[in-house]
Design a protein around this motif. Structure first.
Motif, PDB file in Angstrom:
ATOM      1  N   THR A 753       0.855  -1.184   0.000  1.00 52.10           N
ATOM      2  CA  THR A 753       0.000   0.000   0.000  1.00 52.10           C
ATOM      3  C   THR A 753       0.893   1.237   0.000  1.00 52.10           C
ATOM      4  O   THR A 753       2.077   1.162   0.338  1.00 52.10           O
ATOM      5  N   PRO A 754       0.328   2.379  -0.406  1.00 50.61           N
ATOM      6  CA  PRO A 754      -1.103   2.664  -0.611  1.00 50.61           C
ATOM      7  C   PRO A 754      -1.614   2.173  -1.964  1.00 50.61           C
ATOM      8  O   PRO A 754      -0.850   1.997  -2.916  1.00 50.61           O
ATOM      9  N   ARG A 755      -2.920   1.972  -2.014  1.00 49.05           N
ATOM     10  CA  ARG A 755      -3.624   1.592  -3.232  1.00 49.05           C
ATOM     11  C   ARG A 755      -4.752   2.601  -3.460  1.00 49.05           C
ATOM     12  O   ARG A 755      -5.350   3.103  -2.506  1.00 49.05           O
ATOM     13  N   TYR A 756      -5.043   2.843  -4.709  1.00 56.77           N
ATOM     14  CA  TYR A 756      -6.087   3.806  -5.065  1.00 56.77           C
ATOM     15  C   TYR A 756      -7.115   3.125  -5.966  1.00 56.77           C
ATOM     16  O   TYR A 756      -6.835   2.098  -6.606  1.00 56.77           O
ATOM     17  N   PHE A 757      -8.305   3.701  -6.014  1.00 60.00           N
ATOM     18  CA  PHE A 757      -9.406   3.122  -6.778  1.00 60.00           C
ATOM     19  C   PHE A 757     -10.003   4.195  -7.688  1.00 60.00           C
ATOM     20  O   PHE A 757     -10.281   5.317  -7.245  1.00 60.00           O
TER      21      PHE A 757
END
Length: 761
Positions: A753-757
């Motif tokens: 992470t971080p992960r984004y959508f």
């Protein structure tokens, strides 16, 4: 602070030296056969010398107040240290038995050889010096990881400080009523100084949190100990034959005093504790500790200053018991009012009980007091930590037993056997005055002492009021409307992995994470064995956020609380089904986010070993969340892996969505949501502040029910993510796999992470 206190104390040192010299000259004249003539005429008004003695006595009162504060601080710090060691092991370790040193060694003050050797003025000075070095020097001077060593030294330091105080109280003040008045009053001053200081530091005890205050305690305590050495020089320990009581005197009086101290710490160890005992959901959450904590200080002060004269009346005991019952069983304002009555009642008992305890043998008195005090603290721990200690099934949620036993003991000590003293004159300062001059001098001292205690009470009230004026919850000016960041974190009662208070470092991490709404678990530290600190009050004031404390101390949970930059419209507290294990708390709150109502659930479910508890809790939570009509998100502790029974119960039956269902390497902490748009997910290492990471999620409130959620995950290429949605760069770059803490306060991203959508094209 040190300079101001030294300026106050130095005149007392000068006066003490002068009085010691006068005593020496008088003793010399008596050895030469010279006797002072007594004037048989009517007593005259106090002379300038009498006024000088009165001034010396008021400075002695101040010194005894400071020493009383240090003794109070040391005694009450034993309970949190006793709790820290089993907290890490989730069970009894054996180190807790070290507190037996306090119980076994303190009664040695009853032996003549100890009184002759350590009961001298220099012996008392030595005991105080060693006690303060162990109790207050251990925190700033020892390495940060020396948790057990600090605990052991604190037990030794508390033992020495208690021995010094008790030998001075029994061996020196019995012949000098003004000195006894100073010691009894100093004990009360120490309590109010403790409350006032914590009021300015948002419930924290600065001596055990900030190094500079630890050094200040050592310095000021050293000056006060030296002043007592000079004041008592030339005197010797005098053993007095105790008064004979018709009833069970020594055991009852000291048991009552120990339980009085325990009840004071349980409900009024800090001005904020009472508010947490009667806390309920919004909008009728009850009086807030800021500013209503000031009323606790005023109530206790009123009792100790104005009402000791009614302590022996049975009707007064009934009134105090009624206040205790209201505090324990009623919520909100009614319970708070009962608590204030109980505070007045407890405060009124201190002068009477201390006077009666002094008429019993010192050794038996100290043994009874320390034994009952430690036993009561252990019982309070067992009543909450019943799921992790042997015999916990017998003490589960039975704090009311301690309250009941305390009230019965206080009633017998003050009402039934309170005035059955025989073989000695009633201990009344006015009746023991040798002359009118002495009587006037005592009253002069009493007025000044009352004024000093009143100033301390006002100082505590001022601390609460100053904080109230500064409290200002607000949103960030740079945020985007309808977007918010939520986080979940288990914080170990605000105690880091090395046994130190972590409130300041927690506030820094929360602030740096950019969280607008955060659910904190394991937060109910408004208990004596957790330091009587108020995490919700502290963080809400430092961060400028609204707060819901969750189920309070009376419910025997580990606690959960909600912090929000958005106003809390309403909330409801739950005690989830827990037939076998620990009581699981939960908060359901409705927030007003840019004109839209959004619900949040903050939950701490039971441990994985209590299977039936978790099954029933998951079923209850699923029903509650499914019935919510507003957009909702879940910040909780589920104690299972993704895809487990309880996880599926919440996501399927509760109609909730995991913020990142592809992340399989998780345990306990989860972020779920419904009818919101997810934008990002990150995991931040704990950095030694606790044993659990922080998880952070970014969301957007839908502009219309038809708006669809983001369905594509982005990581490794942040160019597709708007700058306003990116997580703070201060936590480093994306880290693959676990990032084990390399050093203290090492907070970085980990677990890919971080992960984004984003919405797929």
């Amino acid at each position: 602070v040190e300079v101001c206190l030294f300026c106050l104390i130095s005149p007392s040192i000068t006066a003490s030296v002068t009085m010691a010299a006068d005593r020496g000259r008088a003793e010399f004249r008596q050895r030469r056969g010279v006797k002072a003539t007594e004037n048989a005429a009517a007593p005259s008004a106090p002379t300038a010398k009498d006024e000088k003695v009165a001034e010396s006595n008021i400075f002695s009162f101040i010194v005894e107040g400071i020493l009383g504060f240090l003794l109070w601080s040391s005694i009450w710090q034993i309970a949190p240290c006793l709790w820290l060691i089993p907290l890490d092991a989730m069970g009894v370790t054996g180190w807790e038995g070290a507190v037996a040193f306090w119980i076994v060694v303190t009664p040695f003050v009853g032996f003549r050889f100890v009184q002759r050797s350590l009961g001298s003025p220099f012996g008392l000075f030595l005991l105080r010096g060693l006690g303060m070095a162990c109790s207050f020097g251990a925190y700033p001077l020892l390495p940060v990881e020396a948790k057990i060593t600090r605990y052991l030294l604190l037990v030794v330091g508390t033992t020495f400080l208690g021995m010094a105080w008790s030998m001075q109280f029994w061996g020196y003040s019995g012949r000098n009523k003004s000195q006894r008045f100073c010691m009894v009053g100093g004990f009360a001053v120490g309590m109010f100084l403790n409350l006032a200081l914590r009021a300015w530091f948002r419930s924290l005890h600065p001596v055990f949190v900030y190094d500079e205050w630890g050094y200040a305690a050592l310095a000021v305590g050293g000056v006060c100990s030296f002043e007592r050495l000079i004041a008592l020089w030339g005197q010797s320990y005098t053993w007095q034959k105790p008064a004979q009581f018709a009833g069970p005197g020594c055991a009852l009086a000291n048991t009552a005093l120990a339980l009085l101290v325990i009840l004071t710490g349980l409900f009024f160890g800090d001005s904020s504790v009472l508010s947490r005992w009667v806390n309920s959901g919004f909008p009728d959450a009850g009086p807030s500790p800021n500013p209503w904590g000031a009323s606790v200080i005023l109530a206790f002060g009123f009792g100790i200053l104005c009402l000791p004269c009614v302590a022996n009346f049975f009707v007064w005991w009934l009134i105090g018991s009624a206040g205790a019952a209201a505090l324990y069983f009623l919520d909100s304002t009614a319970g708070y009012a009962g608590g204030l009555v109980f505070a007045v009642y407890l405060g009124s008992l201190y002068p009477q009980l201390l006077r009666r305890v002094a008429q019993h043998p010192i050794g038996r008195s100290m043994f009874t007091f320390t034994t009952v005090f430690v036993a009561a603290v252990v019982f309070l721990v067992w009543a909450t930590a019943y799921n992790f200690v042997p015999g916990g099934e017998f003490t589960r949620e039975r704090t009311h037993f301690a309250l009941l036993v305390g009230l019965v003991a206080l009633g017998f000590a003050t009402c039934v056997f309170g005035d059955t003293v025989t073989g000695s004159k009633k201990d009344d300062d006015d009746s023991n005055a040798a002359s009118m001059k002495e009587l006037l001098r005592k009253r002069h001292l009493s007025r000044k002492a009352v004024a000093l205690v009143g100033l301390l009470i006002l100082a505590g009230v001022a601390g609460v009021m100053v904080r109230y004026q500064a409290y200002n919850p607000k949103l960030s000016a740079s945020r985007t409307p309808h977007e918010f960041t939520a986080a979940i974190w288990t914080v170990h009662f605000g105690i880091d992995n090395y046994g130190h208070n972590s409130f300041d470092n927690m506030a820094n991490l929360i602030n740096n994470s950019g969280a607008d709404i955060i659910g904190l678990l394991e937060t109910d530290a408004a208990k004596p064995f957790l330091g009587n600190v108020d995490m919700a009050m502290y963080l809400s004031e430092v961060l400028g956020m609204y707060t819901d404390y969750g189920p309070g101390p009376r419910h025997h949970t580990w606690g959960c609380l909600l912090l929000s930059r958005f106003p809390i419209v309403r909330s409801q507290h739950f005690l989830l089904p827990s037939p076998h294990g620990e009581i699981a708390p939960a908060i359901q709150a409705t927030l007003l986010i840019d004109g839209e109502h959004v619900d949040v659930m903050v939950v701490h479910m039971g441990v994985d070993s209590d299977d039936l508890d978790r099954k029933l809790q998951a079923k209850t939570l699923a029903q509650v969340m499914k019935a919510v009509v507003n957009p909702i998100f879940f910040l909780g502790y589920i104690t299972c892996q993704p895809g487990g029974r309880d996880y599926n119960q919440l996501t399927m039956d509760g109609n909730m969505t995991d913020i990142d269902a592809t992340e399989k390497d998780r345990w306990c902490e989860y972020i779920l949501y419904r009818d919101l748009i997810r934008q990002g997910f990150a995991r931040i290492t704990h950095g030694g502040l606790t044993d659990t990471e922080m998880q952070v999620g970014k969301f957007k409130v839908k502009s219309s029910p038809a708006e669809q959620d983001n369905d594509e995950m982005v990581y490794g290429d942040d160019s597709r993510v708007p700058a306003r949605l990116r997580f703070p760069e201060r936590f480093g770059e994306r880290h693959v796999g676990h990032h084990y803490t390399r050093f203290f306060l090492d907070h970085v991203f980990h677990m890919n992470t971080p992960r984004y959508f984003v919405r797929s094209q």
